[in-house]
Design a protein around this motif. Sequence first.
Motif, PDB file in Angstrom:
ATOM      1  N   VAL A 166      10.070  24.284   0.806  1.00  0.00           N
ATOM      2  CA  VAL A 166       9.367  23.089   1.243  1.00  0.00           C
ATOM      3  C   VAL A 166       8.026  22.998   0.525  1.00  0.00           C
ATOM      4  N   LEU A 167       7.785  21.831  -0.065  1.00  0.00           N
ATOM      5  CA  LEU A 167       6.566  21.621  -0.830  1.00  0.00           C
ATOM      6  C   LEU A 167       6.041  20.228  -0.548  1.00  0.00           C
ATOM      7  N   GLN A 168       4.715  20.125  -0.282  1.00  0.00           N
ATOM      8  CA  GLN A 168       4.105  18.809  -0.107  1.00  0.00           C
ATOM      9  C   GLN A 168       3.070  18.611  -1.206  1.00  0.00           C
ATOM     10  N   VAL A 169       3.289  17.574  -1.987  1.00  0.00           N
ATOM     11  CA  VAL A 169       2.339  17.177  -3.013  1.00  0.00           C
ATOM     12  C   VAL A 169       1.820  15.804  -2.619  1.00  0.00           C
ATOM     13  N   GLY A 170       0.613  15.742  -2.165  1.00  0.00           N
ATOM     14  CA  GLY A 170       0.055  14.484  -1.711  1.00  0.00           C
ATOM     15  C   GLY A 170       0.879  13.915  -0.590  1.00  0.00           C
ATOM     16  N   PHE A 171       1.386  12.709  -0.810  1.00  0.00           N
ATOM     17  CA  PHE A 171       2.156  12.014   0.224  1.00  0.00           C
ATOM     18  C   PHE A 171       3.653  12.091  -0.072  1.00  0.00           C
ATOM     19  N   HIS A 172       4.054  13.209  -0.652  1.00  0.00           N
ATOM     20  CA  HIS A 172       5.460  13.399  -1.001  1.00  0.00           C
ATOM     21  C   HIS A 172       5.875  14.785  -0.567  1.00  0.00           C
TER      22      HIS A 172
ATOM     23  N   GLN B 128      -4.397   3.362  -3.021  1.00  0.00           N
ATOM     24  CA  GLN B 128      -3.770   2.763  -4.191  1.00  0.00           C
ATOM     25  C   GLN B 128      -3.395   3.840  -5.193  1.00  0.00           C
ATOM     26  N   ARG B 129      -2.330   3.538  -5.892  1.00  0.00           N
ATOM     27  CA  ARG B 129      -1.807   4.544  -6.820  1.00  0.00           C
ATOM     28  C   ARG B 129      -2.444   4.420  -8.204  1.00  0.00           C
ATOM     29  N   VAL B 130      -3.067   3.319  -8.475  1.00  0.00           N
ATOM     30  CA  VAL B 130      -3.608   3.117  -9.817  1.00  0.00           C
ATOM     31  C   VAL B 130      -5.120   2.979  -9.778  1.00  0.00           C
ATOM     32  N   GLU B 131      -5.603   1.878  -9.133  1.00  0.00           N
ATOM     33  CA  GLU B 131      -7.029   1.589  -9.171  1.00  0.00           C
ATOM     34  C   GLU B 131      -7.856   2.596  -8.388  1.00  0.00           C
ATOM     35  N   GLU B 132      -7.447   2.862  -7.128  1.00  0.00           N
ATOM     36  CA  GLU B 132      -8.229   3.754  -6.281  1.00  0.00           C
ATOM     37  C   GLU B 132      -7.869   5.208  -6.559  1.00  0.00           C
ATOM     38  N   ARG B 133      -8.838   6.070  -6.474  1.00  0.00           N
ATOM     39  CA  ARG B 133      -8.619   7.505  -6.674  1.00  0.00           C
ATOM     40  C   ARG B 133      -9.230   8.263  -5.527  1.00  0.00           C
TER      41      ARG B 133
ATOM     42  N   GLN C  15      -2.983  -1.723 -20.946  1.00  0.00           N
ATOM     43  CA  GLN C  15      -3.686  -2.838 -20.328  1.00  0.00           C
ATOM     44  C   GLN C  15      -4.016  -2.561 -18.871  1.00  0.00           C
ATOM     45  N   VAL C  16      -3.442  -1.488 -18.299  1.00  0.00           N
ATOM     46  CA  VAL C  16      -3.648  -1.143 -16.891  1.00  0.00           C
ATOM     47  C   VAL C  16      -4.568   0.042 -16.791  1.00  0.00           C
ATOM     48  N   HIS C  17      -5.568  -0.075 -15.893  1.00  0.00           N
ATOM     49  CA  HIS C  17      -6.481   1.029 -15.678  1.00  0.00           C
ATOM     50  C   HIS C  17      -5.794   2.123 -14.871  1.00  0.00           C
ATOM     51  N   GLY C  18      -5.930   3.347 -15.336  1.00  0.00           N
ATOM     52  CA  GLY C  18      -5.334   4.460 -14.624  1.00  0.00           C
ATOM     53  C   GLY C  18      -3.841   4.552 -14.860  1.00  0.00           C
ATOM     54  N   ALA C  19      -3.161   5.316 -14.006  1.00  0.00           N
ATOM     55  CA  ALA C  19      -1.716   5.519 -14.143  1.00  0.00           C
ATOM     56  C   ALA C  19      -1.111   5.708 -12.759  1.00  0.00           C
ATOM     57  N   PRO C  20       0.169   5.369 -12.610  1.00  0.00           N
ATOM     58  CA  PRO C  20       0.801   5.496 -11.294  1.00  0.00           C
ATOM     59  C   PRO C  20       0.984   6.949 -10.891  1.00  0.00           C
ATOM     60  N   ASP C  21       0.973   7.140  -9.561  1.00  0.00           N
ATOM     61  CA  ASP C  21       1.164   8.487  -9.013  1.00  0.00           C
ATOM     62  C   ASP C  21       2.067   8.373  -7.783  1.00  0.00           C
ATOM     63  N   PRO C  22       3.332   8.813  -7.894  1.00  0.00           N
ATOM     64  CA  PRO C  22       4.260   8.685  -6.759  1.00  0.00           C
ATOM     65  C   PRO C  22       3.873   9.556  -5.576  1.00  0.00           C
ATOM     66  N   THR C  23       2.914  10.462  -5.783  1.00  0.00           N
ATOM     67  CA  THR C  23       2.518  11.337  -4.672  1.00  0.00           C
ATOM     68  C   THR C  23       1.203  10.918  -4.038  1.00  0.00           C
ATOM     69  N   ALA C  24       0.641   9.776  -4.469  1.00  0.00           N
ATOM     70  CA  ALA C  24      -0.698   9.396  -4.019  1.00  0.00           C
ATOM     71  C   ALA C  24      -0.694   8.405  -2.872  1.00  0.00           C
ATOM     72  N   GLY C  25       0.445   8.134  -2.257  1.00  0.00           N
ATOM     73  CA  GLY C  25       0.466   7.230  -1.120  1.00  0.00           C
ATOM     74  C   GLY C  25       0.674   5.799  -1.533  1.00  0.00           C
ATOM     75  N   ALA C  26       0.662   4.920  -0.514  1.00  0.00           N
ATOM     76  CA  ALA C  26       0.993   3.518  -0.744  1.00  0.00           C
ATOM     77  C   ALA C  26      -0.188   2.752  -1.305  1.00  0.00           C
ATOM     78  N   SER C  27       0.124   1.567  -1.817  1.00  0.00           N
ATOM     79  CA  SER C  27      -0.903   0.664  -2.309  1.00  0.00           C
ATOM     80  C   SER C  27      -1.467  -0.140  -1.153  1.00  0.00           C
ATOM     81  N   VAL C  28      -2.608  -0.771  -1.382  1.00  0.00           N
ATOM     82  CA  VAL C  28      -3.235  -1.577  -0.352  1.00  0.00           C
ATOM     83  C   VAL C  28      -2.309  -2.694   0.120  1.00  0.00           C
ATOM     84  N   ASP C  29      -1.524  -3.253  -0.794  1.00  0.00           N
ATOM     85  CA  ASP C  29      -0.666  -4.385  -0.458  1.00  0.00           C
ATOM     86  C   ASP C  29       0.698  -3.976   0.088  1.00  0.00           C
TER      87      ASP C  29
END
Length: 988
Positions: free
Chosen positions: A114-120, A43-48, A234-248
């Motif tokens: 070529v650069l890989q940052v997480g899942f990007h 997850q990009r927000v809740e899970e770290r 109101q949302v815990h954490g913050a989005p990360d476009p390099t952190a992979g997909a969400s559970v859903d």
Amino acid sequence: IAPPSRVLCGGPGSAPGGSGKTHNPESLLDIAARRVAEKWPFQRVEERFERIPEPVQRRIVYWSFPRSEKEICMYSSFNAGGEESGTSGENNDETQLPFLRGVTLLEGGWVDNVLQVGFHLSGTVTDPATSSQPEMVCSVSVSFDRCKITAVTCSCGNKDIFYCAHVVALALYRVRKPEQVKLHLPISETLFQMSRDQLQKFVQYLISVHHTEVLPTAQKLADEILSTNSEINQVHGAPDPTAGASVDDENCWHLDEEQVQEQVKLFLSQGGYHGSGKQLNLLFSKVREMLRMRDSNGARMLTLITEQFMADPRLALWRQQGTTMTDKYRQLWDELGALWMCIVLNPHCKAEQKCSWLRQLRRWNSVDVCPWEDGNHGNDLPNLTHSLPQELLHKGTSITNMEGWVGHPLDPIGTLFSTLTETGRGTEEGANTYCSSVVSRAELQRLPVQRLLGEGESYVALAVETALIGLGQQRVMPDGLYAQEKVCRNEEQLLAKLQEVELDDTLVKIFRKQAVFLLESGPYSGLGELVYRESVPMHTFARYLFTSLLPHDAELAYKIALRAMRLPVLESTASPGDLSRPHHLVSVVPNRYPRWFTLSHIESQQCELASTMLTAAKGDSRKLETVLESIQKNIHSSSHIFKLAQDAFKIATLMDSLPDITLLKVSLELGLQVMRITLSTLNWRRREMVRWLVTCATEVGVYALDSIMQSWFTLFTPTEATSIVATTVMSNTTIVRLHLDCHQQENLASSARTLALQCAMKDPQNCALSALTLCEKDHIAFETAYQIVLDAAATGMSYTQLFTIARYMEHRGYPMRAYKLATLAMTHLNLSYNQDTHPAINDVLWACALSHSLGKNELAAVIPLVVKSVKCATVLSDILRRCTLTTPGMVSALNSRRNSGKLMSLDKAPLRQLLDATIGAYINTTHSRLTHISPRHYSEFIEFLGKARETFLMAHDGHIQFTQFIDNLKQIYKGKKKLMMLVRERFG
């Protein structure tokens, strides 16, 4: 994941860390990380990542990128061997496929940064300069998750359903050179490790570098973060476009849905032109490839394609006009249905997926313009079944299968056969393939064999048995041309697949078992004893069974083939007493042919089955007789029976062996049947058939030739019997071929003469000449033939026929008989004044010359006939001129009477009568031509008058007559001033 205490150093972890060390064998850590990368989203927000040790994080990120080039290739090229360069179809160069171009760019060293940052993954790919375009540097980024590329962007701007070559090049770089890619954890993990000061410095430097682009956005976000009640807080954490997909998030490869829709819409709008049908088939192949790889995009892509098919405006137009779609378009719909069947029957799909697809299919089916699966929408053909009389519907004659499995729109038998055979190749031969039902070889090997197969069975055996059951099913011929063609096409496709299977002992046992079942299975079998009148015939299937079983069980093979020879739809109504007899079929209405559009193809397949049996039965008189009876009973087409007769003749007279007399007799018998069938019907091959029959009878022997001449009236027309049959029989070629002695020759000649006289009596117009020719060596027969001609001359023969026979008589040395026939011909002739090119003119001139050569009396007798029959002035003048040049009787060497040697006088009979008639014809013709003459014919008319003057001057007072004639013309036609002026200038 292994706890921190068990984390191992080295291994593939060296590459993700960027240290450049070589790979060691895969460690436990890497195995665990790979499994997490394949199965678990982040997850990009809740899970770290904070719960996972950093070495493991790096390995998860490393293993999350696709490791095989095969999947990348699937999304950047067709699997059809490069038939087209892309969906546009404008370039057929295989090297222009995005995948191959990407390989070229990679191998050319055009990938950089070529650069890989997480899942990007990001980088630059340079398109080298060409003669038509400058060098272009493209910025490429790829997002991935669970070993799948989930999003791609490229600054090249190319729009297609495929990844562009730049995306391919960057992805392949990551696959082939992972140790050269700088690998970092998701940016959120890096930020998590920073202190507050470091974070502030990081943000300020980022804004400073890109302040013109990001400053407004940065200030907006800062304001929202500082506001307690803002949505962002109101949302815990913050989005990360390099952190992979969400559970859903859906676990599937990136597919540009908009481009798929646009491409399909474009191809459909082209209406089958510009190779659009081929392009759509390539898209279907792409869906099959996805299904084979268990790629969830297969169903997504097929859904997009189907939506565009349903939105095709031509469907509504065809519905309004009441017309059917084209065959090519219908085949595309068939492929669409077959693919949906593959999807909904996939055993690995979840129940909720199947429910969703079922709802979707029902929604499409409810749309008015949705075509029917069997292609018969709007078809009003009657169904005769219901009309039968009760980063006949009793036991044995009713039909049980109104919708057959072979020819069904979804092709269930063909699909099941392919599934079983491909699965069998995967498990039994060890091939690295996937089966049609998308079950992988590895998964099949993990299952106990006992759960899949019984003792001693194999997938191939099950496939063969399935095909035999489906092909042998009794089923009603569907309505409509397309549906009937599909039955034939599916049957042939399935048989072609069966022929690829090599028969072993196990399969032979299956063939024998199924053959017996089919013979004894009643109304469920198309090879049962009694079948419904409109059942699909079994000819093609039975021919395959026959050839397969023949080496192993010949009796069973013949039982199958002979049972299948019937063609119920062409049979007449059977009487009630026939229902209990074997092989008798029940019809609905006598002489009623249903609309079987493929009947000609079916009859040709019936003929092929019979030919196959004839070939196999060579040398076996009992079997040949049985096959012959079946042919005579079941085949109704004369052209097909003739083909079988020819086939049997060729097989019986092969160059490398002695003639097979039994098979020759079969050939002759079939030929005789053809003669009887076509005797009273028009057939453009009839002459060829008659000639061939005589050749066949010659091979059988002299008794066969004598037999066909004795019964000629049941086989041939009189013309055929004399001009072809008898003439061929009496030729030197036939005599030499049969090695006949004098007695045999005379007997054969006697039969031929008898035939000729009978034909001449029945049809003197067309047979008299042939009869005379055939009988000329026998005095009595020749006289009889001549008398037949004389008897028929008065009423039954035309002048053309009589002139022809008369010329024949002169050629054979019978001038008086020729003269007699010529005078009879003249009585039937009538040449008007303007028929100066009539084909009978030469015959008239010949008849006059013949009479002249015989003597004065003969000429005197024929001239009145000429005067009566011929009104054409130029013809009469020609005859007159010839008669005045020689003395009558001088030309004929056979004239025994004394001749005076004097020319005949024009002032006395019979030439005076001919001269007067000729002058009168010129006068009448002149008036006729002047009635409707036009100026462009004036000069021609003056020439005609010149010829007339030559004839007038042959009379002793001709000059006076012609002058009076011209004066008369000038008086009567004085209104035609120009013409009369021309007459005066020429004739005074």
